[in-house]
Motif scaffolding. Structure first.
Motif, PDB file in Angstrom:
ATOM      1  N   VAL A 122       1.730 -15.341  46.216  1.00 31.99           N
ATOM      2  CA  VAL A 122       3.068 -15.865  45.908  1.00 31.99           C
ATOM      3  C   VAL A 122       2.977 -16.919  44.821  1.00 31.99           C
ATOM      4  O   VAL A 122       1.919 -17.522  44.609  1.00 31.99           O
ATOM      5  CB  VAL A 122       3.731 -16.498  47.161  1.00 31.99           C
ATOM      6  CG1 VAL A 122       3.964 -15.485  48.236  1.00 31.99           C
ATOM      7  CG2 VAL A 122       2.898 -17.656  47.686  1.00 31.99           C
ATOM      8  N   PRO A 123       4.089 -17.197  44.118  1.00 30.26           N
ATOM      9  CA  PRO A 123       4.095 -18.269  43.133  1.00 30.26           C
ATOM     10  C   PRO A 123       3.869 -19.620  43.801  1.00 30.26           C
ATOM     11  O   PRO A 123       4.211 -19.820  44.975  1.00 30.26           O
ATOM     12  CB  PRO A 123       5.506 -18.191  42.526  1.00 30.26           C
ATOM     13  CG  PRO A 123       6.006 -16.838  42.888  1.00 30.26           C
ATOM     14  CD  PRO A 123       5.356 -16.465  44.167  1.00 30.26           C
ATOM     15  N   VAL A 124       3.317 -20.575  43.058  1.00 33.01           N
ATOM     16  CA  VAL A 124       3.009 -21.897  43.591  1.00 33.01           C
ATOM     17  C   VAL A 124       4.277 -22.733  43.706  1.00 33.01           C
ATOM     18  O   VAL A 124       5.041 -22.862  42.760  1.00 33.01           O
ATOM     19  CB  VAL A 124       1.976 -22.613  42.694  1.00 33.01           C
ATOM     20  CG1 VAL A 124       1.754 -24.031  43.176  1.00 33.01           C
ATOM     21  CG2 VAL A 124       0.672 -21.843  42.671  1.00 33.01           C
ATOM     22  N   THR A 125       4.527 -23.303  44.882  1.00 35.08           N
ATOM     23  CA  THR A 125       5.588 -24.280  45.090  1.00 35.08           C
ATOM     24  C   THR A 125       4.951 -25.520  45.700  1.00 35.08           C
ATOM     25  O   THR A 125       3.735 -25.665  45.685  1.00 35.08           O
ATOM     26  CB  THR A 125       6.682 -23.708  46.020  1.00 35.08           C
ATOM     27  OG1 THR A 125       6.065 -23.345  47.272  1.00 35.08           O
ATOM     28  CG2 THR A 125       7.317 -22.472  45.417  1.00 35.08           C
ATOM     29  N   ASP A 134      -1.648 -18.495  51.148  1.00 31.42           N
ATOM     30  CA  ASP A 134      -0.443 -17.843  50.649  1.00 31.42           C
ATOM     31  C   ASP A 134      -0.073 -18.266  49.229  1.00 31.42           C
ATOM     32  O   ASP A 134       0.943 -17.816  48.697  1.00 31.42           O
ATOM     33  CB  ASP A 134       0.744 -18.155  51.585  1.00 31.42           C
ATOM     34  CG  ASP A 134       0.664 -17.380  52.888  1.00 31.42           C
ATOM     35  OD1 ASP A 134      -0.063 -16.373  52.936  1.00 31.42           O
ATOM     36  OD2 ASP A 134       1.308 -17.792  53.868  1.00 31.42           O
ATOM     37  N   ARG A 135      -0.875 -19.144  48.609  1.00 32.91           N
ATOM     38  CA  ARG A 135      -0.543 -19.596  47.253  1.00 32.91           C
ATOM     39  C   ARG A 135      -1.716 -19.512  46.290  1.00 32.91           C
ATOM     40  O   ARG A 135      -1.568 -19.771  45.103  1.00 32.91           O
ATOM     41  CB  ARG A 135       0.013 -21.030  47.303  1.00 32.91           C
ATOM     42  CG  ARG A 135      -0.947 -22.043  47.878  1.00 32.91           C
ATOM     43  CD  ARG A 135      -0.241 -23.365  48.193  1.00 32.91           C
ATOM     44  NE  ARG A 135      -0.152 -24.233  47.027  1.00 32.91           N
ATOM     45  CZ  ARG A 135       0.929 -24.921  46.677  1.00 32.91           C
ATOM     46  NH1 ARG A 135       2.031 -24.821  47.377  1.00 32.91           N
ATOM     47  NH2 ARG A 135       0.921 -25.704  45.630  1.00 32.91           N
ATOM     48  N   ASP A 148       6.110 -25.073  51.326  1.00 35.89           N
ATOM     49  CA  ASP A 148       5.406 -23.904  51.864  1.00 35.89           C
ATOM     50  C   ASP A 148       5.228 -24.021  53.374  1.00 35.89           C
ATOM     51  O   ASP A 148       5.395 -23.056  54.122  1.00 35.89           O
ATOM     52  CB  ASP A 148       4.036 -23.764  51.199  1.00 35.89           C
ATOM     53  CG  ASP A 148       4.137 -23.172  49.803  1.00 35.89           C
ATOM     54  OD1 ASP A 148       5.228 -22.692  49.455  1.00 35.89           O
ATOM     55  OD2 ASP A 148       3.132 -23.196  49.085  1.00 35.89           O
ATOM     56  N   ALA A 172       5.779 -11.057  44.585  1.00 33.35           N
ATOM     57  CA  ALA A 172       4.383 -11.426  44.788  1.00 33.35           C
ATOM     58  C   ALA A 172       3.461 -10.400  44.160  1.00 33.35           C
ATOM     59  O   ALA A 172       3.672  -9.192  44.257  1.00 33.35           O
ATOM     60  CB  ALA A 172       4.100 -11.529  46.285  1.00 33.35           C
ATOM     61  N   ALA A 183      -3.294 -14.150  43.609  1.00 35.49           N
ATOM     62  CA  ALA A 183      -2.535 -15.009  44.512  1.00 35.49           C
ATOM     63  C   ALA A 183      -1.284 -14.260  44.973  1.00 35.49           C
ATOM     64  O   ALA A 183      -0.606 -13.625  44.169  1.00 35.49           O
ATOM     65  CB  ALA A 183      -2.153 -16.309  43.807  1.00 35.49           C
ATOM     66  N   GLY A 200       3.229 -12.720  51.413  1.00 32.99           N
ATOM     67  CA  GLY A 200       3.304 -14.134  51.079  1.00 32.99           C
ATOM     68  C   GLY A 200       3.409 -15.064  52.256  1.00 32.99           C
ATOM     69  O   GLY A 200       3.395 -16.287  52.086  1.00 32.99           O
TER      70      GLY A 200
END
Length: 410
Positions: A205-208, A80-81, A213, A2, A203, A345
């Motif tokens: 964390v990476p976007v999922t 978190d994103r 999430d 992150a 941001a 994250g």
């Protein structure tokens, strides 16, 4: 890994206020607090001024609370994103637009329960997206060993304003009307939005996918026993406190004490206690963070038991002062424990689950109290609320993890 906006290494050896981004954050909080302290009173008299009664005000307050509960989990996922500074910017801008629209509606004489409720719905939605982002933002800005002091400094302006804000707001409403107080609230949100946008936090964390999430957030929440047990105990305590203090307190004050005059003193004692609690947190850095957070909630039972037992007003005032001190210490200790022991994250989602759990108890507590006063007298119900608050804190102290979640960097 992150990506976060970590402070410069040299900032770790200084106080939080030496960090430029944190000063910006505190300034935004202070400015916003001056408007938020006046808003509830202005809103109430905006409804009353249009011929509304308790039922209309209840509808307006409900439309402000419900969207916060409904959207809070989504706010936690986004915190978190996405960039938390961007979320804080948009949330404050939305709240400012809602309050600005409300001020115009009230000033032009077009206010109704429906139009005020719509504005309240937008404000409540904004809160749902700013609350999770704010807690995570502090942890991104401030080093772990300085988080308790930072959390206390953030609460200092809002608690200080609570002492004088309602009185100033009352004067503004009395001489100029509620529209001016609402307009000031809107302006403070707008200024705070600009200040918070300048934080430019990355941001975490990476976007999922959103569903993934949310599922991961629930797993993280449930896997940490100390988090969900604190949330469960907090739900009981919040319901007991609000039902006893906010709902029955003014009624018992009218029946047993000096009515509005004495109830104003009680409210003042609570505000003074919150401010004193912030000062305590600035001076005291406990190692047993979670133990302190749990134990400090127990004094909330004091004012409920004092009024329920019919103790003289000075004892009620003392109990209320101690309750305010305890509540603020608990809030700061809990926030610090989460920020130090939950990964960046996950902070937004964990904060959202905690917030939903405690807020869902509010309408339930009011409903149960309304039913209880039909069977028992008000003082008996107050004692029962106080007993619930003590029981919630005592049971939470039986959780083993309460003694394991301690301050880091000590």
């Amino acid at each position: 890994m992150a990506k976060t906006a970590a402070p410069l290494p040299t900032a770790r050896r200084t106080a939080p206020l030496r960090i430029v981004a944190f000063r910006r954050f505190v300034t935004a909080s202070l400015i916003s607090a001056t408007g938020s302290a006046m808003a509830p009173l202005a809103l109430a008299y905006a409804v009353i001024g249009e011929g509304g009664g308790a039922g209309d005000l209840g509808v307006v307050l409900a439309t402000n609370t419900v969207p916060t509960i409904f959207f809070l989990l989504m706010g936690g996922v986004l915190a978190d994103r996405m960039s938390r500074s961007r979320m804080l910017f948009v949330g404050n801008l939305l709240a400012g637009a809602a309050q600005g629209a409300l001020a115009v509606i009230v000033a032009t004489g077009h206010a109704s329960t429906t139009t005020v409720a719509v504005c309240g719905f937008l404000s409540g939605t904004a809160v749902a997206f700013t609350l999770p982002a704010a807690q995570g933002a502090v942890a991104q800005i401030v080093p772990a060993e300085q988080l308790q002091q930072a959390n206390a400094l953030l609460r200092l302006p809002s608690n200080a304003v609570k002492v004088l804000g309602p009185a100033v707001g009352g004067a503004i409403v009395a001489f100029s009307g509620p529209a001016w107080a609402l307009a000031w609230d809107a302006l403070t949100f707008a200024v705070a939005a600009v200040l918070l946008r300048g934080l430019r936090l990355d941001a975490p964390v990476p976007v999922t996918t959103v569903l993934s999430d949310l599922r991961e957030g629930w797993t993280g929440f449930w896997s940490r026993t100390w988090v969900w047990t604190y949330t469960a105990a907090g739900a009981v305590l919040v319901a007991a406190w609000l039902a006893g203090f906010q709902l029955l307190g003014p009624v018992v004050a009218a029946e047993q004490y000096g009515g509005a005059r004495d109830w104003g003193l009680v409210q003042g004692a609570f505000a003074a206690g919150l401010l004193a609690g912030t000062v305590v947190c600035l001076r005291w850095r406990p190692y047993r963070l979670l133990f302190v957070a749990v134990a400090a909630t127990a004094p909330l039972a004091g004012p409920l038991l004092a009024m329920g037992w019919g103790l003289p007003l000075p004892w009620v005032l003392l109990a209320t002062l101690l309750a305010g001190i305890g509540l603020d210490v608990a809030i700061v200790a809990w926030a610090t424990a989460c920020q130090q022991h939950v990964p960046q994250g996950e902070l937004g989602r964990l904060s959202a689950f905690n917030g939903v759990g405690e807020r869902l108890a509010i309408p339930l507590g009011y409903l149960i109290t309304a039913l209880a006063v039909g069977v028992w007298d008000n003082r008996t119900v107050l004692v029962a609320c106080g007993g619930l608050a003590v029981a919630a804190a005592a049971l939470n102290l039986c959780v083993r993890d309460v003694y394991r979640i301690n301050a880091t960097g000590k």
